[in-house]
Design a protein around this motif. Structure first.
Motif: not given
Length: 642
Positions: A263-289
């Motif tokens: 987003n405009e504040e952060v770029f984040a990478v993880a091995s698993e999708r739910p990790v990013l969902q929980t950490t940034f409180d976002i939907d799965s559609e906001d995450i790209i493989e």
């Protein structure tokens, strides 16, 4: 997985702040926003590595004389807590006023940086110790030449990569794939820096202006394009330079997973999708493989580029990720695991001779829980079908109302008997005992729910996510389940039979580690076909004389002519503990069932022997040769038979 513990691939996490630290201090009340997010991402991937943990922080505004890259690493299951405690201690060495003075924070305070990178490690090579914990660092007095990397990976051709960099005149100190890649990438980074230096000189720049030019014009895609073609394996690798250049790259087969969010504040990478969902409180559609062979590149100005470093190869995303490794909280993975459980219904019915009313269903490890729910749903649907047919027949009989109501009541009261049978007990401190006493303690890691089934009448079906080595089954689990005196024990695996080693990030490299492989060897003995073992050995030796790109997979011939059920029955014989007399059956998922349930992850080499990379084929040939040469004296081989 409790029943069959595996040491497997690692977890990676990266947080790149896209605003100055002052922004996070003003908006969130703390400049430690990035550090806090990294901690949460690592904790949410704790399932991926409990041997050690490490983090690195890049401080691009560090004043001369201060560190550019800070790093903390720790061994053991408590590694995450230990490294963040150590970071907190370093920060707390400074006064409260200094920790709130943003000028001091930006230029002098340790671990107050713009880029954070974390790693969770499980050994995949047997090499252990702090020297093997990521991130790995290559230091320099020039910001742009500092390099720090970490990865979830295992290269199948480490000697080839070693030779590639040794031929340039380098002298690597370790035969570790991470260390060798660090040196390879570091060499290319030096050359890229030299290229920029020459450009700056030709433009007439001097001193710090040259340094600024280099930092603003380094192109990490050049480095990756010259380094990655020799990499053979599954990898999600990330790296940062001291000047803030950042890259994340995925292998061209898509074997290892890696996801990102921006987003405009952060770029984040993880091995698993739910990790990013929980950490940034976002939907799965906001995450790209990240795509196979693709690299994401951010320069020091935080501009993001997608660059195809290597052409995508035949897609082979690891199916074991879906069955076991990844967190079951992922919306897709949860449903896939339930589907794996449902698909086993026909095979389990055969194993219990359709004795549904006299069968209790349960599971052991937490990772099998979703498959268990799917299996129970499947049996409930099956039972509802039986009830419907019974009611249809009953209606046609035109019984007296009282008798009809009683029989309807009996039919509707039939239930699938789902119970929690096994309990994971406190961690047994087996180190206090020796010899047989230690084995006895290890056999009591689980406890059971006494009285949960009718002794000598009920079948007991227990589902696991996978059965790999079988050691815990034989030495502990079956003995414990037998205390309930079931008529029959059926162990169910939601994954197919693991028949082949892995060389892409999981600690399963020896052929005779696998109970399926050992069962096939025993069947060949019984059928007096041990000459086949010698033939495969000879053919593997011949293949190893060829370049890895020309080698063929010949080990699969070991299983030729044996059905999955034959091998499962032989396993049941081999895993029967002394003194256990009840019938034991083992039911495995089929390859077809796996691919139907997990259509987005076709990589199945553990089960099928179809390795996606030339290095994998070479390594399985080596593994069989190693097995044969260490075990040929244990069975009489008719070398003339084949």
């Amino acid at each position: 997985m409790y029943m069959e513990p595996l040491k497997h691939e690692c977890g990676v996490a990266l947080v790149r702040l896209l605003k100055p630290l002052d922004y996070y201090q003003e908006k969130y009340g703390s400049w430690q926003y990035g550090l806090s997010k990294l901690y949460l991402m690592m904790e949410k991937q704790h399932n991926r590595g409990q041997e050690g943990a490490g983090l690195a922080c890049v401080k691009t505004l560090a004043a001369p004389g201060e560190e550019i890259i800070y790093r903390e690493r720790s061994m053991g299951a408590g590694g995450i807590s230990q490294i963040f405690s150590a970071v907190r201690q370093r920060i707390d060495e400074y006064s409260a006023e200094q920790r709130q003075d943003m000028d001091f924070v930006n230029y002098h305070l340790p671990y107050a940086g713009e880029i954070y990178m974390g790693h969770l490690r499980y050994s995949t090579t047997g090499k252990r110790g702090l020297n093997y914990i990521h991130p790995f660092m290559r230091r320099s007095n020039w910001r742009a030449k500092n390099l720090c990397i970490c990865a979830n990976f295992n290269m199948a051709n480490v000697p080839e990569i070693f030779q590639t960099i040794a031929s340039k005149g380098q002298h690597p100190r370790m035969m570790s794939d991470t260390y060798i890649l660090l040196e390879q990438l570091g060499h290319r980074l030096d050359r890229e820096s030299d290229r920029c230096f020459e450009e700056a000189k030709n433009l007439g720049l001097q001193d710090k202006d040259i340094t600024s030019y280099i930092e603003n014009h380094i192109d990490l895609s050049n480095i990756l394009k010259l380094s990655a073609p020799v990499w053979d394996g599954g990898y999600a690798i990330m790296g940062v330079t001291g000047s803030g250049e950042t890259f994340v790259m995925r292998d061209p087969w898509g074997i290892r997973p890696v996801f990102f969010y921006k987003n405009e504040e952060v770029f984040a990478v993880a091995s698993e999708r739910p990790v990013l969902q929980t950490t940034f409180d976002i939907d799965s559609e906001d995450i790209i493989e990240i795509k196979p062979g693709e690299a994401l590149l951010l320069n020091k100005n935080c501009e993001l580029r997608h660059v195809q470093i290597l052409e995508p190869r035949k897609f082979a995303a690891c199916s074991f990720e879906r069955v076991y490794f990844s967190r079951g909280s992922d919306c897709d993975i949860y449903q896939e695991r339930k589907t794996l459980g449902r698909s086993l219904i026909p095979a389990v019915l055969r194993a219990i001779n359709n004795e549904l009313d006299n069968t209790v269903f349960s599971y052991i490890p937490n990772t099998a829980e979703a498959a268990y729910y799917g299996m129970i749903e499947g049996f409930e649907n099956h039972l509802n079908g039986l009830k419907t047919r019974e009611i249809e027949i009953l209606i046609k009989q035109k019984l007296p109302s009282e008798e009809f109501e009683q029989k309807i009541h009996n039919i509707l009261n039939r239930r699938i008997r789902a119970e929690k049978i096994a309990w994971k007990d406190i961690k047994m401190r087996t180190f206090i005992a020796e010899g047989s006493a230690r084995n006895d303690l290890a056999a009591h890691v689980y406890d059971i729910t006494y009285g949960a089934l009718k002794p000598y009448v009920d079948n007991l079906v227990v589902i696991d996510d996978s059965i790999v080595r079988g050691t815990t089954l034989r030495e502990s689990v079956i003995r414990i389940l037998d205390r309930l005196h079931p008529k029959r024990i059926v162990i169910v695996s939601s994954a197919p039979q693991v028949r082949y080693p892995d060389f892409y990030g999981i600690d399963m490299s020896n052929m005779d580690d696998f109970i399926a492989f050992r069962a096939a060897i025993e069947l060949l003995k019984e059928h007096k076909e041990t000459g086949r073992i010698h033939s495969i050995y000879q053919r593997c030796k011949e293949q190893l004389l060829l370049p890895k790109e020309e080698q063929s997979e010949v080990v699969r011939d070991l299983y030729e002519g044996f059905s999955q059920e034959e091998i499962s029955n032989k396993m049941a014989e081999m895993l029967r503990p002394d003194g256990v007399t009840c019938e034991i059956k083992i039911v495995y998922q089929t390859l077809e069932g796996l691919h139907t349930a997990c259509p987005v992850s076709p990589g199945d080499w553990y089960f099928s022997g179809h390795y996606p990379t030339p290095g994998g084929i070479m390594r399985v040939n080596e593994a069989f040769v190693d097995f044969y040469e260490h075990n040929s004296d244990k069975f009489d081989i008719d070398k003339q038979q084949y």
